[in-house]
Write an enzyme that holds these catalytic residues in place. Structure first.
Site, PDB file in Angstrom:
ATOM      1  N   CYS A  98      54.524  19.619  58.900  1.00 22.11           N
ATOM      2  CA  CYS A  98      54.407  20.478  57.954  1.00 22.11           C
ATOM      3  C   CYS A  98      53.996  19.460  56.917  1.00 22.11           C
ATOM      4  CB  CYS A  98      55.317  21.457  57.540  1.00 22.11           C
ATOM      5  SG  CYS A  98      55.250  22.129  55.985  1.00 22.11           S
ATOM      6  N   CYS A 150      55.565  20.346  53.378  1.00 25.06           N
ATOM      7  CA  CYS A 150      57.119  20.014  53.419  1.00 25.06           C
ATOM      8  C   CYS A 150      57.271  18.493  53.007  1.00 25.06           C
ATOM      9  CB  CYS A 150      57.476  20.286  54.871  1.00 25.06           C
ATOM     10  SG  CYS A 150      57.564  22.046  55.276  1.00 25.06           S
TER      11      CYS A 150
END
Length: 303
Positions: free
Chosen positions: A39, A42
């Protein structure tokens, strides 16, 4: 989360969640960050959220990161559909969705609001609750005129909480009240610079400046005679104001300083006005006496 009917892997995940998140959340605010290695957003969020969590740790905030690939069952219980997803939990229950926050300022705003509403237990908060009644007692004793006892109380608080500005200010004010302005000046000089910026300490700075000016004057009558002979002898009137302050006659001191301002407001680079403002700050800007004197000052300046 119930474990009945779960696989061993799911039971292990639940127990880990209970240990790392639920149990700490009984007394702390736990930020749960759902993320994954793949991600990109993230990875961008990680340094921000970790910095904020470290900053707020003394206030009772803990960060727990949960990899959704390794903890699919936990993620499903929270209905995580996209990442990053960030929740705040207290006493085992989600209390806020922090997912939309991206900047440090946004996190601070959200966390400050939550911490003001929740009974988070921290050593810092516990100490604050312990010393609050002691601070109130010290102020009451100082106001009653027992500066020596007040000094003892404020010094005890400083031993408990060395960085407490209110206690430090109380200690210095007690010393000034005892006539120990020199000792107070030494202690003030040794304070950290950031502590000196505190409003309570700044008020003490004004009190120390006034203590230097408010020296006992043996020749008050002589000063009055000089003023009778020459009402524009501002140096004599300024010295008179200091002598009156030393006697605790704030009314007389204010009258003298206001008279200098009325006659020559810029005398000695505005020394009279500067001294009067310091007196206001020491007495207390919310005090009715100060409000009345401010009106007199305004009438002279703008009348």
């Amino acid at each position: 989360m119930a474990t009945l009917g779960l696989s061993e892997a799911e039971k292990t995940a639940v127990e880990a969640f209970r240990r790392d998140v639920v149990e700490p959340s009984m007394t702390q605010l736990v930020i749960v960050d759902f993320w994954a290695e793949w991600c990109g957003p993230c990875k961008q969020l990680t340094p921000v959220i970790e910095k904020i969590a470290a900053e707020y740790a003394p206030k009772g905030v803990k960060l727990v990161k949960i990899n959704v690939d390794e903890n699919r069952f936990i993620a499903s219980q929270f209905r995580v559909q996209s990442i990053p997803t960030v929740y705040a939990l207290f006493q085992g229950q989600p209390v806020a969705d922090l997912t939309q926050a991206r900047t440090e300022a946004q996190y601070r705003k959200m966390l400050d609001q939550l911490l003001s509403q929740l009974p988070i237990q921290t050593p810092e908060k516990s100490l604050t609750e312990q010393i609050a009644p002691l601070l109130a007692m010290g102020e009451e004793v100082l106001a009653s005129g027992d500066a020596q006892r007040a000094l003892s109380i404020f010094t005890q608080i400083i031993d408990m909480a060395p960085g407490n500005a209110d206690a430090q200010a109380g200690q210095l004010r007690a010393l000034i009240a005892m006539g120990e302005a020199g000792e107070a000046e030494v202690i003030y000089g040794e304070l950290p610079e950031d502590l000196k910026k505190n409003a309570a300490i700044a008020r003490v700075r004004s009190a120390l400046d006034l203590a230097k000016a408010a020296q006992p004057v043996d020749n008050l009558a002589e000063l009055q005679q000089r003023l009778s002979a020459n009402p524009d002898d501002h140096a004599a009137r300024f010295e008179l104001a200091g002598g009156l302050m030393a006697q605790g006659d704030n009314d007389g001191a204010a009258d003298a300083l206001l008279e200098i301002i009325r006659r020559e407001r810029d005398w000695n680079d505005g020394a009279a006005r500067s001294q009067l403002l310091k007196l206001f700050e020491v007495v207390g800007l919310e005090d009715p006496w100060v409000s009345a004197q401010r009106r007199r000052l305004s009438a002279i300046l703008f009348g």
